[in-house]
Design an enzyme around this catalytic site. Structure first.
Site, PDB file in Angstrom:
ATOM      1  N   HIS A   1       1.447   1.903  -3.828  1.00 12.51           N
ATOM      2  CA  HIS A   1       0.933   2.915  -3.868  1.00 12.51           C
ATOM      3  C   HIS A   1       0.532   4.361  -3.421  1.00 12.51           C
ATOM      4  O   HIS A   1       0.544   5.512  -3.875  1.00 12.51           O
ATOM      5  CB  HIS A   1      -0.678   2.352  -4.212  1.00 12.51           C
ATOM      6  CG  HIS A   1      -1.063   1.055  -4.157  1.00 12.51           C
ATOM      7  ND1 HIS A   1      -1.158   0.975  -5.739  1.00 12.51           N
ATOM      8  CD2 HIS A   1      -1.573  -0.183  -3.657  1.00 12.51           C
ATOM      9  CE1 HIS A   1      -1.556  -0.093  -5.941  1.00 12.51           C
ATOM     10  NE2 HIS A   1      -1.953  -1.046  -4.487  1.00 12.51           N
TER      11      HIS A   1
ATOM     12  N   GLU B   1       0.104  -1.524  -0.065  1.00 14.77           N
ATOM     13  CA  GLU B   1       0.822   0.336   0.348  1.00 14.77           C
ATOM     14  C   GLU B   1       0.755   1.429  -0.184  1.00 14.77           C
ATOM     15  O   GLU B   1       0.492   2.368  -0.313  1.00 14.77           O
ATOM     16  CB  GLU B   1      -0.683   0.221   1.071  1.00 14.77           C
ATOM     17  CG  GLU B   1      -1.952  -1.746   0.995  1.00 14.77           C
ATOM     18  CD  GLU B   1      -3.188  -1.527   0.586  1.00 14.77           C
ATOM     19  OE1 GLU B   1      -2.502  -0.384  -0.646  1.00 14.77           O
ATOM     20  OE2 GLU B   1      -3.717  -2.621  -0.470  1.00 14.77           O
TER      21      GLU B   1
END
Length: 630
Positions: free
Chosen positions: A425, A422
């Site tokens: 991202h 994550e």
């Protein structure tokens, strides 16, 4: 959550991806507590700071009202976009201004709701934000058809004479590329008004899956009662106690079985929605309609499935090794997550996980690591599970906010890699937002999974190189192979499932629970092979996959994984030149088509080579694990 062009209308495609890891314990917080804490019981240091978007809900209301007011300003441009380059520029600039503010409104409301889906205030705010999105899209829907009515030569002339308008060159070229699929002004307005209804299947499933569905309790390894939750599920499947694995498996799917008619109807109408939009926009199929948004050739989708089919023998070998390593007569679907290497426990508290991620990503350079630290210390991350919190993990934010991360951290190796994933991202978003103007900061989902998976691959290489104990190394190899299984093989199976069910609806067949279970069961047999007993319960797995409500999204996990394996190897082997190409790719955001962006980074996705290369790495890792477990 996956970007949905029919739902998040007129909002530029920020990174709105969710990766669903189903993880168990409470980590550092309340470690011995069996029940999930309420949101109010979670210490502030483990919560994201959404005040960085709006200090209070009153500030949100102010922007909500401001957007409503700005919609009146757009009316003066209707029918006049072709009058002058200045008029066209002003309209596009106003559209961006409205959309940018709408992002903040929508994302804040939805993320507050995700903190605790049972809070009616944020349910209502999210509904209002979605309705406002529909209103915005409806008011702005005249723009694309009207731009298309302007002679192409005139648009080129506008671009030459107005320096400010050159900002929108790529945007205008993209509109002209899709000219044959854009409808008239009146028809686009009708489609805009249907937007809220089109979002209904996904929203209904979300409420079933996150708020209404309840799972039974089972007895854990110590004989103590424990409630099965989506957050605990995979940890229970990792248990060395086969009875616990079986009970958790049956408990989860028995709950979905009770909802099968409702969920099948919900998925059926979600697919019908996809087919409807494809047909009215004059596409040959819903798959073509979905891929055209990224300018991706249909061959990329087909190449992926064919490449994986060509390497199913490696998966069958892996299943045979798992069966042998576990010492069982029959390998069931609930045996696929428990570690094949015994007596290895990797307990990784959150604070330790952050340090490991920084060390693992050091090859990306000092600047990258300093940005990681910024995210860790400045309230980007919502760390632990609480009652009503949306399951899984995602990275999401607006152009004006930090790229926030939702986790449900549980101290396992899965959580360590989810954190790295994550943050991949988030740093992609951070670089894009800081190096691209608003219209081009948002990147397509096709490239969104690359940065996250590069992080995972680099972290794995670091761990494999720094852990010398043989059992631990075998454990990590097992984990890495699981990344290939769940991301490349399993997501491709999901992609094939989506292709099949959309084709059936396009032929007029209804998606009944029986049909969905039959198709899904057969795919499991094909992908896992003769060594695995395909339990009846697994035929219901389609009912719990949120990604199926974002049509043809999951294949991008598999293609992104393939590209990431290639890029991570280039970074480790070449060093600075590959890092510079890669960081340059992150900074470009959505300023070009995904295929072109990846070519610039060093990967050509128009060929099957990246998929075959990744699958060959899988085989190499499998060879090593087979030798180690002899």
């Amino acid at each position: 959550m996956g970007y949905n062009k029919e739902k998040n209308i007129m909002m530029k495609s920020r990174n709105q991806e969710r990766r669903m890891w189903f993880l168990p314990r409470q980590g550092n917080m309340n470690r011995n507590k069996k029940n999930i804490p309420k949101r109010s019981e979670v210490p502030f240091q483990w919560k994201w700071k959404l005040e960085q978007i709006y200090e209070t809900d009153k500030h949100w209301e102010k922007d909500f009202s401001a957007i409503e007011s700005m919609l009146e300003d757009i009316e003066k441009y209707v029918g006049k976009l072709g009058n002058s380059s200045q008029c066209l520029y002003e309209a596009l600039n106003l559209s961006d201004h409205i959309s940018r503010k709408l992002e903040n409104v929508f994302i804040y409301a939805k993320m507050r709701k995700d903190e605790d889906n049972t809070v009616s205030k944020y349910q209502a705010m999210t509904d209002r934000a979605q309705s406002l999105s529909v209103a915005v899209h409806s008011r702005l829907s005249f723009m694309v058809p009207e731009i298309l009515s302007i002679p192409e030569d005139r648009i080129k002339g506008f671009l030459k004479e107005n320096e400010k308008l050159t900002l929108y060159t790529f945007y205008l070229e993209e509109i002209l590329r899709q000219k044959s699929h854009v409808l008239s002004k009146e028809e686009e307005q009708i489609l805009a008004q249907v937007g809220e209804l089109a979002a209904a299947p996904k929203n209904i499933f979300g409420m079933i899956n996150n708020a209404d569905i309840k799972f039974p309790t089972i007895r854990d390894e110590k004989g103590e009662e424990i409630e099965v939750t989506k957050g605990r599920y995979v940890k229970l499947l990792e248990s060395e106690d086969r009875r616990v694995r079986r009970d958790a498996f049956r408990a989860l799917y028995s709950s979905y079985e009770k909802q099968k008619n409702t969920i099948a109807a919900t998925l059926n109408y979600s697919v019908k929605k996809d087919v409807f939009y494809a047909r009215v926009r004059k596409y040959e199929s819903s798959l073509q309609a979905s891929l055209d948004g990224d300018n991706i050739p249909l061959s990329v989708y087909d190449n992926l499935i064919e490449a994986v089919h060509g390497h199913l023998d490696s998966m069958y070998r892996y299943m045979a090794l798992r069966k042998k390593a576990l010492g069982i007569d029959e390998l069931h679907m609930y045996d696929l997550y428990t570690p094949m290497v015994k007596a290895v426990k990797m307990h990784i508290p959150y604070q330790e996980a952050k340090q490991k991620v920084k060390l693992g990503l050091a090859p990306l350079g000092e600047e990258y690591v300093s940005l990681l630290e910024k995210g860790f210390t400045e309230g980007w991350i919502d760390v632990y599970e609480n009652e009503g919190k949306t399951s899984g993990a995602y990275s999401w934010g607006s152009y004006d906010s930090p790229p926030f991360v939702l986790l449900n951290y549980q101290d396992s190796i899965h959580d360590l890699f989810t954190l790295a994933h994550e943050m991949g991202h988030s740093l992609h978003t951070y670089y894009a937002n800081h190096h691209q103007p608003y219209p081009y900061a948002g990147y397509k989902i096709f490239v969104a999974e690359v940065a996250s998976t590069v992080n995972e691959a680099l972290l794995m290489e670091y761990l494999l190189n720094h852990i010398k104990e043989e059992n631990m190394r075998m454990y990590l190899l097992n984990h890495y192979l699981e990344q290939f299984r769940t991301t490349l093989y399993r997501q491709t199976m999901f992609a094939e499932f989506e292709k099949i069910i959309h084709e059936k609806v396009e032929k007029g067949e209804p998606l009944t629970p029986e049909l969905l279970c039959e198709v899904y069961g057969e795919l499991n047999r094909k992908y896992y092979g003769p060594e695995v007993m395909i339990d009846d319960e697994i035929k219901m797995e389609w009912a719990r996959i949120p990604h199926f409500y974002n049509a043809f999204y999951v294949y991008k996990y598999a293609t992104g994984f393939s590209a990431a394996i290639s890029l991570s190897q280039q970074i480790l082997k070449e060093g600075a030149p590959a890092v510079d190409r890669y960081i340059g790719f992150l900074k470009k955001g959505g300023s070009d088509y995904p295929i072109a962006l990846l070519k610039g980074a060093g990967v050509d996705m128009t060929t099957a080579a990246p998929m075959h290369d990744a699958l060959e790495v899988f085989e190499k890792l499998l060879n090593e694990l087979e030798k180690g477990l002899q």
